[in-house]
Design an enzyme around this catalytic site. Structure first.
Site, PDB file in Angstrom:
ATOM      1  N   HIS A  39       0.831  -1.204   0.000  1.00 42.43           N
ATOM      2  CA  HIS A  39       0.000   0.000   0.000  1.00 42.43           C
ATOM      3  C   HIS A  39       0.866   1.254   0.000  1.00 42.43           C
ATOM      4  O   HIS A  39       1.742   1.411   0.844  1.00 42.43           O
ATOM      5  CB  HIS A  39      -0.933   0.012   1.210  1.00 42.43           C
ATOM      6  CG  HIS A  39      -1.890  -1.133   1.233  1.00 42.43           C
ATOM      7  ND1 HIS A  39      -1.702  -2.245   2.022  1.00 42.43           N
ATOM      8  CD2 HIS A  39      -3.037  -1.343   0.544  1.00 42.43           C
ATOM      9  CE1 HIS A  39      -2.703  -3.083   1.826  1.00 42.43           C
ATOM     10  NE2 HIS A  39      -3.520  -2.568   0.936  1.00 42.43           N
ATOM     11  N   HIS A  46      -4.724  -5.699  -6.294  1.00 48.16           N
ATOM     12  CA  HIS A  46      -4.415  -6.953  -5.619  1.00 48.16           C
ATOM     13  C   HIS A  46      -5.685  -7.552  -5.032  1.00 48.16           C
ATOM     14  O   HIS A  46      -6.721  -6.900  -4.930  1.00 48.16           O
ATOM     15  CB  HIS A  46      -3.349  -6.754  -4.534  1.00 48.16           C
ATOM     16  CG  HIS A  46      -3.725  -5.756  -3.481  1.00 48.16           C
ATOM     17  ND1 HIS A  46      -3.612  -4.384  -3.662  1.00 48.16           N
ATOM     18  CD2 HIS A  46      -4.202  -5.925  -2.224  1.00 48.16           C
ATOM     19  CE1 HIS A  46      -3.992  -3.759  -2.567  1.00 48.16           C
ATOM     20  NE2 HIS A  46      -4.366  -4.676  -1.674  1.00 48.16           N
ATOM     21  N   CYS A  81     -11.597  -7.047   7.170  1.00 45.67           N
ATOM     22  CA  CYS A  81     -11.019  -7.012   5.825  1.00 45.67           C
ATOM     23  C   CYS A  81      -9.713  -7.790   5.849  1.00 45.67           C
ATOM     24  O   CYS A  81      -9.094  -7.939   6.901  1.00 45.67           O
ATOM     25  CB  CYS A  81     -10.721  -5.581   5.376  1.00 45.67           C
ATOM     26  SG  CYS A  81     -12.161  -4.532   5.184  1.00 45.67           S
ATOM     27  N   HIS A  83      -6.589 -10.165   3.153  1.00 48.07           N
ATOM     28  CA  HIS A  83      -6.020 -10.569   1.871  1.00 48.07           C
ATOM     29  C   HIS A  83      -5.784 -12.074   1.874  1.00 48.07           C
ATOM     30  O   HIS A  83      -5.054 -12.573   2.749  1.00 48.07           O
ATOM     31  CB  HIS A  83      -4.686  -9.860   1.635  1.00 48.07           C
ATOM     32  CG  HIS A  83      -4.775  -8.369   1.681  1.00 48.07           C
ATOM     33  ND1 HIS A  83      -4.768  -7.670   2.867  1.00 48.07           N
ATOM     34  CD2 HIS A  83      -4.872  -7.456   0.690  1.00 48.07           C
ATOM     35  CE1 HIS A  83      -4.863  -6.374   2.603  1.00 48.07           C
ATOM     36  NE2 HIS A  83      -4.926  -6.211   1.299  1.00 48.07           N
ATOM     37  N   GLU A 101      -8.453 -11.030  13.838  1.00 44.72           N
ATOM     38  CA  GLU A 101      -8.830  -9.648  14.110  1.00 44.72           C
ATOM     39  C   GLU A 101      -9.871  -9.524  15.217  1.00 44.72           C
ATOM     40  O   GLU A 101      -9.817  -8.582  16.014  1.00 44.72           O
ATOM     41  CB  GLU A 101      -9.359  -8.987  12.836  1.00 44.72           C
ATOM     42  CG  GLU A 101      -8.309  -8.826  11.753  1.00 44.72           C
ATOM     43  CD  GLU A 101      -8.784  -7.971  10.596  1.00 44.72           C
ATOM     44  OE1 GLU A 101      -9.772  -7.222  10.773  1.00 44.72           O
ATOM     45  OE2 GLU A 101      -8.169  -8.039   9.525  1.00 44.72           O
ATOM     46  N   TYR A 118     -12.670  -1.928  -6.255  1.00 41.61           N
ATOM     47  CA  TYR A 118     -12.670  -0.488  -6.011  1.00 41.61           C
ATOM     48  C   TYR A 118     -11.238   0.034  -5.948  1.00 41.61           C
ATOM     49  O   TYR A 118     -10.283  -0.711  -5.736  1.00 41.61           O
ATOM     50  CB  TYR A 118     -13.401  -0.152  -4.702  1.00 41.61           C
ATOM     51  CG  TYR A 118     -12.582  -0.452  -3.469  1.00 41.61           C
ATOM     52  CD1 TYR A 118     -11.895   0.556  -2.803  1.00 41.61           C
ATOM     53  CD2 TYR A 118     -12.459  -1.754  -2.988  1.00 41.61           C
ATOM     54  CE1 TYR A 118     -11.121   0.288  -1.693  1.00 41.61           C
ATOM     55  CE2 TYR A 118     -11.689  -2.035  -1.867  1.00 41.61           C
ATOM     56  CZ  TYR A 118     -11.020  -1.009  -1.230  1.00 41.61           C
ATOM     57  OH  TYR A 118     -10.249  -1.287  -0.137  1.00 41.61           O
ATOM     58  N   GLU A 128      -5.907   2.456  -1.759  1.00 41.42           N
ATOM     59  CA  GLU A 128      -6.364   1.071  -1.753  1.00 41.42           C
ATOM     60  C   GLU A 128      -6.850   0.757  -3.169  1.00 41.42           C
ATOM     61  O   GLU A 128      -7.554   1.559  -3.784  1.00 41.42           O
ATOM     62  CB  GLU A 128      -7.507   0.853  -0.759  1.00 41.42           C
ATOM     63  CG  GLU A 128      -7.072   0.717   0.670  1.00 41.42           C
ATOM     64  CD  GLU A 128      -6.504  -0.664   1.009  1.00 41.42           C
ATOM     65  OE1 GLU A 128      -6.186  -1.420   0.059  1.00 41.42           O
ATOM     66  OE2 GLU A 128      -6.360  -0.972   2.190  1.00 41.42           O
ATOM     67  N   GLU A 130      -8.252  -2.730  -4.915  1.00 42.02           N
ATOM     68  CA  GLU A 130      -8.486  -4.133  -4.616  1.00 42.02           C
ATOM     69  C   GLU A 130      -9.600  -4.756  -5.439  1.00 42.02           C
ATOM     70  O   GLU A 130     -10.635  -4.122  -5.688  1.00 42.02           O
ATOM     71  CB  GLU A 130      -8.839  -4.291  -3.127  1.00 42.02           C
ATOM     72  CG  GLU A 130      -7.721  -3.848  -2.196  1.00 42.02           C
ATOM     73  CD  GLU A 130      -8.056  -4.027  -0.738  1.00 42.02           C
ATOM     74  OE1 GLU A 130      -7.127  -4.157   0.073  1.00 42.02           O
ATOM     75  OE2 GLU A 130      -9.262  -4.029  -0.397  1.00 42.02           O
ATOM     76  N   TRP A 175     -14.889   1.813   0.824  1.00 43.12           N
ATOM     77  CA  TRP A 175     -15.332   0.530   0.287  1.00 43.12           C
ATOM     78  C   TRP A 175     -16.669   0.102   0.893  1.00 43.12           C
ATOM     79  O   TRP A 175     -17.509  -0.459   0.195  1.00 43.12           O
ATOM     80  CB  TRP A 175     -14.265  -0.548   0.479  1.00 43.12           C
ATOM     81  CG  TRP A 175     -13.771  -0.756   1.871  1.00 43.12           C
ATOM     82  CD1 TRP A 175     -14.262  -1.629   2.807  1.00 43.12           C
ATOM     83  CD2 TRP A 175     -12.666  -0.091   2.495  1.00 43.12           C
ATOM     84  NE1 TRP A 175     -13.544  -1.544   3.974  1.00 43.12           N
ATOM     85  CE2 TRP A 175     -12.544  -0.615   3.809  1.00 43.12           C
ATOM     86  CE3 TRP A 175     -11.752   0.879   2.077  1.00 43.12           C
ATOM     87  CZ2 TRP A 175     -11.563  -0.189   4.705  1.00 43.12           C
ATOM     88  CZ3 TRP A 175     -10.779   1.303   2.967  1.00 43.12           C
ATOM     89  CH2 TRP A 175     -10.697   0.772   4.264  1.00 43.12           C
TER      90      TRP A 175
END
Length: 200
Positions: A39, A46, A81, A83, A101, A118, A128, A130, A175
């Protein structure tokens, strides 16, 4: 927004080094990159995901991002959120990150917006970018969030979330605002509580 609230506490344990999956414009994987470095002011596209969590009464969990986050620190957003790791099933990635989290075990993970993508730029110029499939999951309410990820949280009625996204979008992550518009268009949240209870 109204509902039950909380604040993260405890000592963060840190995180292992993670890779993100880089994508071309068609969404095809083209390589990997260190998550801690990906980032910036020109973030490449990604793979990521967003998860919205719901309790047994159909309330939605919103979380406030840690003030230490590289992008959008302190902003209210969805439950989780993250990855997917290279080769990792996205639903497995959702479960992994919810445990990390939020400190709870998700159930009934289901894909609701498979093609969401977005690009957004925060006030400091951080980007961002993604391909970000969106999932719903059933969550218990006894959260134990990692304070490096979540500084506070609130359980709200889905209608309140949709109204906030429409009338005061500056209070939420970009987002989640875009996702709220897609939820509204598809009628996803209106049917959610009955669907969740029937799926158990």
């Amino acid at each position: 927004m109204s509902g039950a609230t909380g604040t993260a506490a405890g000592v963060a344990t840190g995180a292992d080094v993670e890779l993100v999956v880089l994508l071309d414009d068609d969404g095809t994987p083209i390589g990997t990159f260190d998550k801690a470095l990906v980032h910036g002011f020109d973030t490449p596209l990604h793979l990521a995901f967003s998860c919205y969590g719901f309790d047994a009464d159909g309330r939605m969990l919103l979380t406030r991002r840690s003030l230490a986050k590289r992008t959008w620190p302190g902003v209210w957003t969805n439950a989780c959120c993250g990855h997917p790791q290279p080769g990792e099933d996205p639903a497995d990635a959702v479960a992994r990150r919810v445990r990390t989290e939020l400190g709870v075990e998700p159930r009934d993970i289901r894909l609701v917006l498979p093609d969401f993508r977005y690009r957004a730029v925060d006030a400091g110029g951080m980007v961002e970018h993604e391909q970000c499939p969106v999932f719903f999951a059933d969550l218990p309410t006894d959260l134990a969030p990692d304070p490096d990820e979540v500084v506070s949280w609130v359980w709200v009625e889905p209608a309140d979330f949709l109204a906030t996204a429409e009338r005061a979008p500056y209070l939420l992550s970009p987002w989640s605002v875009l996702q709220a518009a897609e939820f509204r268009a598809a009628g996803l949240l209106e049917a959610l509580p009955e669907g969740l209870l029937d799926s158990r």
